[in-house]
Scaffold this active site. Structure first.
Site, PDB file in Angstrom:
ATOM      1  CB  THR A 231      16.084  -5.035  21.674  1.00  0.00           C
ATOM      2  OG1 THR A 231      17.528  -4.585  21.938  1.00  0.00           O
ATOM      3  CG2 THR A 231      16.042  -6.239  20.837  1.00  0.00           C
ATOM      4  NE  ARG A 259      27.301  -5.088  22.116  1.00  0.00           N
ATOM      5  CZ  ARG A 259      26.011  -5.615  22.110  1.00  0.00           C
ATOM      6  NH1 ARG A 259      25.015  -5.044  21.359  1.00  0.00           N
ATOM      7  NH2 ARG A 259      25.686  -6.256  22.937  1.00  0.00           N
ATOM      8  N   GLY A 261      25.695  -7.234  18.601  1.00  0.00           N
ATOM      9  CA  GLY A 261      25.073  -8.139  19.811  1.00  0.00           C
ATOM     10  C   GLY A 261      24.522  -9.489  19.392  1.00  0.00           C
ATOM     11  CG  ASP A 262      21.389 -10.857  21.855  1.00  0.00           C
ATOM     12  OD1 ASP A 262      21.705  -9.783  21.815  1.00  0.00           O
ATOM     13  OD2 ASP A 262      20.327 -11.285  22.354  1.00  0.00           O
ATOM     14  CB  THR A 282      15.189  -8.197  24.704  1.00  0.00           C
ATOM     15  OG1 THR A 282      15.490  -6.930  25.265  1.00  0.00           O
ATOM     16  CG2 THR A 282      14.170  -8.816  25.756  1.00  0.00           C
ATOM     17  N   GLY A 283      18.121  -8.496  26.021  1.00  0.00           N
ATOM     18  CA  GLY A 283      18.905  -8.171  27.144  1.00  0.00           C
ATOM     19  C   GLY A 283      20.270  -8.132  26.882  1.00  0.00           C
ATOM     20  N   GLY A 285      23.382  -8.413  25.453  1.00  0.00           N
ATOM     21  CA  GLY A 285      23.507  -9.589  24.276  1.00  0.00           C
ATOM     22  C   GLY A 285      24.921 -10.334  24.359  1.00  0.00           C
TER      23      GLY A 285
HETATM   24  N1  ASP Z   1      20.124  -7.701  22.999  1.00  0.00           N
HETATM   25  C1  ASP Z   1      20.320  -6.547  22.616  1.00  0.00           C
HETATM   26  C2  ASP Z   1      22.107  -6.390  22.346  1.00  0.00           C
HETATM   27  O1  ASP Z   1      22.810  -6.775  23.087  1.00  0.00           O
HETATM   28  C3  ASP Z   1      20.101  -5.252  23.547  1.00  0.00           C
HETATM   29  C4  ASP Z   1      18.689  -5.478  24.081  1.00  0.00           C
HETATM   30  O2  ASP Z   1      18.153  -6.376  23.991  1.00  0.00           O
HETATM   31  O3  ASP Z   1      18.493  -4.699  25.062  1.00  0.00           O
HETATM   32  O4  ASP Z   1      22.468  -5.724  21.189  1.00  0.00           O
END
Ligand code: ASP
Length: 365
Positions: A231, A259, A261-262, A282-283, A285
């Site tokens: 991301t 789905r 995410g954040d 990032t991570g 979500g």
């Molecule tokens: N945060 C992103 C999500 O969950 C994915 C990521 O940052 O790797 O969609």
């Protein structure tokens, strides 16, 4: 006579004290930076020299020695190109909004990252993209979710912010808006790359063999670097003291049922407020949404007076980690202080300002 002499002597001493006090500025780089970084500078919108930019290209399990030197060089080159592009815009007096959009466009166009071209695949082997952007001066924001034909999602998020009365548009509606705004749509196949296709095929095979993709299950195999991360996000402070933040992603590999995410959620994946800071996450979500991570960092600064460093550390290392969430954030405050905080092994990242020049990193310290 004596009294007159005393007055002259006292005036002379006062003159000496004033001369010393005004002439003795601390010339150490920190002191200079603190003066330039004063909040009143930002509030008065006077041109300032503490502008700066930070980006991330995703957090995850990247470890030194596990990546080939060629791939490492490719990442370094692309992260450097992107951050320099944004920095140049800021240096010429451009806005933080423009700088972050153009920086993110470069990462979206690169197949190295999970955003735009090179996005991860959904469970039914499609690429669905999410993005958001926020203006710290006005708190205006724009977001799009689950689009499949928009080459640069962050640019469409920006159009939602500037040219619609809404904050978030999703799916077909977002694409209809894009066409009305003169965006050219690309074929959904534009986003596909061999690397990500192999990754989803591996995951689906594994899922079949182990009966699911639940990270809590005993049989769960953590995804490899190709399978999950990348991301992208960017935050910046411009010469007028305005902050901006943006995030763009293909989401999580193997995501199902539409789905989201954040990343397209203001307050979770992206937040900017001139009073405090700009943040991009990032991570994993789901945890960032539950923890309202990006806004939480800003709120700790606004209501509790925490520094940027203390606020990002508290949210990423304590709050998020205690929830079981993994990932990281990049952030910059209204004085130009920067933070790149993660609780994973690594995070693709880069930053640039006048004081420290260019920095590119991938691994933990
Ligand atoms: N945060 C992103 C999500 O969950 C994915 C990521 O940052 O790797 O969609």
């Amino acid at each position: 006579m004596n009294i007159k002499y005393n007055i002259i002597e006292q005036l002379f001493i006062l003159f000496l004290i004033l001369t010393i006090a005004t002439g003795c500025k601390d010339n150490s780089p920190n002191a200079t930076n603190d003066l330039q970084n004063s909040a009143s500078d930002a509030n008065l919108n006077t041109p300032s020299q503490n502008f700066g930019i930070v980006l991330h290209g995703g957090s995850g399990s990247m470890e030194k020695g596990k990546m080939s030197p060629e791939l490492e060089a490719e990442y370094t080159a692309k992260l450097s190109e992107a951050i320099k592009t944004g920095y140049d815009i800021l240096e010429k007096g451009g806005s933080s909004l423009e700088a972050i959009e153009k920086t993110i466009n470069i990462l979206e166009d690169s197949p190295l990252f999970n955003a735009g071209k090179g996005a991860v695949f959904t469970n039914d082997k499609r690429n669905e993209l999410d993005a958001s952007i926020m203006d710290g001066k006005t708190l205006n924001s724009g977001a799009i979710a689950s689009v499949t034909t928009i080459k640069n999602p962050i640019t469409l998020a920006s159009a939602v912010m500037q040219k619609s009365e809404h904050v978030m548009l999703a799916g077909k509606g977002a694409e209809t808006f894009a066409v009305e705004q003169g965006f050219e749509l690309v074929s959904p196949s534009y986003f596909q790359t061999e690397r990500r296709l192999k990754a989803i095929e591996r995951i689906l095979e594994r899922e079949k063999a182990s009966g699911g993709d639940n990270p809590q299950a005993a049989t769960y195999t953590p995804p490899s670097i190709d399978e999950k991360f990348g991301t992208v996000g960017c935050v910046a402070l411009d010469k007028n003291g305005n902050l901006a933040a943006g995030t763009s992603t293909g989401g999580r590999n193997n995501k199902k049922w539409g789905r989201i995410g954040d990343s397209p959620i203001i307050g979770a994946g992206t937040y900017a407020n001139n009073k405090t800071c700009a943040v991009s996450s990032t991570g994993w979500g789901e945890f960032f949404i539950r923890g309202v991570v990006a806004y939480d960092i800003s709120a700790l600064m606004e209501y509790k007076g925490l520094s940027l460093k203390a606020a990002t550390d508290e949210v990423v290392q304590n709050k998020l980690a205690a929830m079981g969430g993994s990932g990281g954030v990049i952030a910059i405050d209204n004085e130009g202080n920067m933070s790149m905080e993660f609780n994973t092994k690594g995070m693709y990242r880069a930053s640039m300002n006048k004081k420290n020049g260019l920095y590119v990193g991938m691994y933990g310290n």
